[in-house]
Design an enzyme around this catalytic site. Structure first.
Site, PDB file in Angstrom:
ATOM      1  N   LYS A 270      37.035  34.512  48.184  1.00  0.00           N
ATOM      2  CA  LYS A 270      37.355  35.606  49.105  1.00  0.00           C
ATOM      3  C   LYS A 270      38.800  35.508  49.624  1.00  0.00           C
ATOM      4  O   LYS A 270      39.585  36.458  49.516  1.00  0.00           O
ATOM      5  CB  LYS A 270      36.360  35.592  50.267  1.00  0.00           C
ATOM      6  CG  LYS A 270      36.666  36.547  51.375  1.00  0.00           C
ATOM      7  CD  LYS A 270      36.453  37.991  50.979  1.00  0.00           C
ATOM      8  CE  LYS A 270      36.976  38.894  52.060  1.00  0.00           C
ATOM      9  NZ  LYS A 270      36.612  40.263  51.963  1.00  0.00           N
TER      10      LYS A 270
ATOM     11  N   CYS B  69      41.708  43.066  57.406  1.00  0.00           N
ATOM     12  CA  CYS B  69      41.486  41.957  56.463  1.00  0.00           C
ATOM     13  C   CYS B  69      42.757  41.256  55.992  1.00  0.00           C
ATOM     14  O   CYS B  69      42.934  40.063  56.250  1.00  0.00           O
ATOM     15  CB  CYS B  69      40.703  42.463  55.264  1.00  0.00           C
ATOM     16  SG  CYS B  69      39.033  42.909  55.715  1.00  0.00           S
TER      17      CYS B  69
HETATM   18  C1  UDX Z   1      40.767  45.033  51.820  1.00  0.00           C
HETATM   19  C2  UDX Z   1      40.272  44.622  50.423  1.00  0.00           C
HETATM   20  O1  UDX Z   1      40.668  45.610  49.466  1.00  0.00           O
HETATM   21  C3  UDX Z   1      38.780  44.444  50.418  1.00  0.00           C
HETATM   22  O2  UDX Z   1      38.355  43.977  49.153  1.00  0.00           O
HETATM   23  C4  UDX Z   1      38.390  43.433  51.506  1.00  0.00           C
HETATM   24  O3  UDX Z   1      37.009  43.291  51.584  1.00  0.00           O
HETATM   25  C5  UDX Z   1      38.944  43.865  52.853  1.00  0.00           C
HETATM   26  O4  UDX Z   1      40.343  44.068  52.756  1.00  0.00           O
HETATM   27  P1  UDX Z   1      40.836  47.258  53.266  1.00  0.00           P
HETATM   28  O5  UDX Z   1      41.541  46.444  54.293  1.00  0.00           O
HETATM   29  O6  UDX Z   1      39.736  48.169  53.692  1.00  0.00           O
HETATM   30  O7  UDX Z   1      40.214  46.299  52.128  1.00  0.00           O
HETATM   31  O8  UDX Z   1      41.922  48.197  52.557  1.00  0.00           O
HETATM   32  P2  UDX Z   1      42.727  48.293  51.187  1.00  0.00           P
HETATM   33  O9  UDX Z   1      42.425  49.599  50.569  1.00  0.00           O
HETATM   34  O10 UDX Z   1      42.566  47.113  50.344  1.00  0.00           O
HETATM   35  O11 UDX Z   1      44.215  48.363  51.752  1.00  0.00           O
HETATM   36  C6  UDX Z   1      44.774  47.352  52.580  1.00  0.00           C
HETATM   37  C7  UDX Z   1      46.170  47.702  52.992  1.00  0.00           C
HETATM   38  O12 UDX Z   1      47.064  47.577  51.892  1.00  0.00           O
HETATM   39  C8  UDX Z   1      46.341  49.126  53.501  1.00  0.00           C
HETATM   40  O13 UDX Z   1      47.199  49.109  54.628  1.00  0.00           O
HETATM   41  C9  UDX Z   1      46.996  49.846  52.336  1.00  0.00           C
HETATM   42  O14 UDX Z   1      47.761  50.941  52.751  1.00  0.00           O
HETATM   43  C10 UDX Z   1      47.853  48.733  51.760  1.00  0.00           C
HETATM   44  N1  UDX Z   1      48.164  48.929  50.339  1.00  0.00           N
HETATM   45  C11 UDX Z   1      47.170  48.912  49.402  1.00  0.00           C
HETATM   46  C12 UDX Z   1      49.492  49.071  49.928  1.00  0.00           C
HETATM   47  O15 UDX Z   1      50.410  49.074  50.750  1.00  0.00           O
HETATM   48  N2  UDX Z   1      49.752  49.200  48.598  1.00  0.00           N
HETATM   49  C13 UDX Z   1      48.793  49.182  47.649  1.00  0.00           C
HETATM   50  O16 UDX Z   1      49.129  49.300  46.450  1.00  0.00           O
HETATM   51  C14 UDX Z   1      47.455  49.041  48.053  1.00  0.00           C
END
Ligand code: UDX
Length: 443
Positions: A215, A271
């Site tokens: 994780k 997260c």
């Molecule tokens: C994340 C993980 O994806 C998930 O597997 C875990 O259980 C919890 O953390 P989450 O925090 O809901 O999920 O959002 P996610 O869609 O992964 O995006 C996280 C952050 O990264 C967001 O702020 C998003 O805007 C940013 N991001 C994501 C980017 O800046 N660029 C990307 O290419 C992808």
């Protein structure tokens, strides 16, 4: 059908509870927040998550999903107990495991009571870490239970980390990339095989420590990917290349993959920031200095500052300039603002004494709790009126279809910063906007 207990009705706990009830199990979901439980009984969700309400409603109607504030009720009625309470960051950036500890103690107390009431009966429970925890937390859970429960109670400990993303959590529950299960007995393994049988995806059974590590290692790797592409975006700006094109070219290599290569204002949420920091800390505790991840954090922070730099490049001084911020949640389709880039950007702009006007489809109420003194509007046209600059920090779908001609007419100056590289800059330029993206070749 199994009797499943979930302790913690946060994003992970509630979605897991709803998901298991939809699969036909009898689920009891518990939280110590009495108000939250009262609301859930009345089908009022504690946060916005597409599709969640319907599944909860269905579960409650069919009597497959019950809410309670009593851990005893969960332990009494559930063979499998998932611990899904928060592990928030401490001031030093470690994971605060006191909630996990409290719950473990409560489980032990409940088991003791059950033992006393049901003398002679066989009592077995599978206790599962669902929350994101540092490696070796399971050892503490096991030790605590062994110490506090009387003889005659059998239990297995397991780690079954959750990978769901906010905004697509329901879909991620039913269609995950994989399910990771750290369990060390056949008895425990069998139960997992049964409860996850309806879900069709690779299921990997490991030792508990490896599952815990998977994780932290996965989330940190995804954060690393984001910071990597943001570093590339910076070099793109310096040499006049386009990060969107570079990311596309990189992502077509299956070994790299195109996901999580969106350059922008950086990652936020409940997260990534917390997990990267907790992972660095636990590694440090075991004598490994994870400098690579420290750099990931640094780059992520610099992306927030980059927005201010771009604003200054356009407006010179920011003092008393009206700046509109569109997109307050840390990503689209959620009202969650935890560690949202918008919080950092607002703080930096407040330091510059800019006048702020904010808009978001879902997150205004949450942001008001942190910044009660700034202007908010549900109406994007009102929120951008008189602005010298409009900054987008979240790529909400609804922003793409705004009437930009109308927005421009209301603004004082035609400046846009697109912190997520999601707007069609050609049509914005045609309307007379001056557009700045992140690492995009368009200026
Ligand atoms: C994340 C993980 O994806 C998930 O597997 C875990 O259980 C919890 O953390 P989450 O925090 O809901 O999920 O959002 P996610 O869609 O992964 O995006 C996280 C952050 O990264 C967001 O702020 C998003 O805007 C940013 N991001 C994501 C980017 O800046 N660029 C990307 O290419 C992808």
């Amino acid at each position: 059908m199994k009797n499943i207990g979930i302790i913690g009705a946060g994003h992970v706990g509630l979605v897991t509870a709803a998901g298991f009830s939809k699969l036909g199990n009898k689920v009891i979901c518990c939280d110590n927040d009495k108000e939250k439980i009262k609301n859930l009984k009345n089908l009022l969700m504690p946060f916005y998550e597409p599709g969640l309400e319907e599944i909860v409603e269905e579960g409650v109607e069919k009597n497959l999903l019950i809410f309670t504030d009593s851990i005893y009720e969960v332990v009494e009625n559930s063979e499998i107990i998932f611990i899904a309470v928060g592990t928030p960051p401490t001031e030093e950036g470690k994971a605060d495991l006191s909630y996990v500890e409290n719950v473990t103690v409560e489980i032990a107390k409940a088991l003791t009571k059950i033992r006393n009431e049901k003398k002679g009966e066989k009592i077995y429970r599978l206790i599962v870490e669902k929350s994101t925890v540092p490696v070796l937390t399971s050892e503490w859970v096991k030790k605590t239970l062994q110490l506090l429960t009387p003889t005659g109670i059998e239990f297995d400990i397991a780690a079954n980390p959750e990978f769901l993303r906010e905004g697509s959590a329901i879909n991620d529950f039913f269609y995950p990339y994989r399910i990771v299960i750290g369990v060390e007995t056949e008895r425990g393994k069998k139960i997992f095989e049964e409860i996850y049988k309806p879900i069709n995806c690779p299921k990997i059974f490991t030792d508990i420590r490896s599952a815990e590590l998977i994780k932290h290692a996965s989330n940190s790797f995804l954060a690393l990917k984001i910071s990597y592409i943001n570093a590339i975006a910076n070099i793109c700006e310096k040499v006049g290349a386009d990060v969107e094109v570079v990311a596309e070219g990189m992502g077509l290599d299956k070994r790299i993959g195109k996901e999580f290569l969106k350059a922008g204002v950086g990652y936020g949420g409940s997260c990534f920031p917390k997990d990267v920091s907790a992972f660095i800390n636990i590694c440090e505790e075991f004598g490994y200095s994870f400098n690579l991840l420290k750099e990931v954090q640094k780059i992520n922070h610099q992306q927030r500052e980059l927005i201010i730099k771009k604003a200054k490049d356009l407006l010179w001084n920011l003092k008393e300039k009206t700046i509109s911020i569109f997109g307050l949640s840390f990503k689209p389709n959620t009202d969650d603002i935890r560690e949202s880039p918008a919080i950092d950007v607002i703080n930096l702009l407040k330091k510059e004494k800019a006048i702020l006007k904010c808009h978001d489809p879902k997150a205004i109420e949450n942001m008001k709790k942190i910044f009660p003194d700034i202007f908010y509007s549900e109406d994007p046209y009102e929120a951008s009126r008189e602005a010298h600059l409009l900054i987008f920090l979240t790529e909400w779908e609804a922003f793409k279809t705004l009437d930009f001609k109308r927005i421009k007419e209301g603004m004082k100056l035609p400046y846009i910063i697109d912190g997520r590289n999601f707007l069609d800059f050609k049509s914005l330029k045609d309307l007379g906007f001056i557009y700045r993206g992140i690492g995009r070749k368009n200026e």
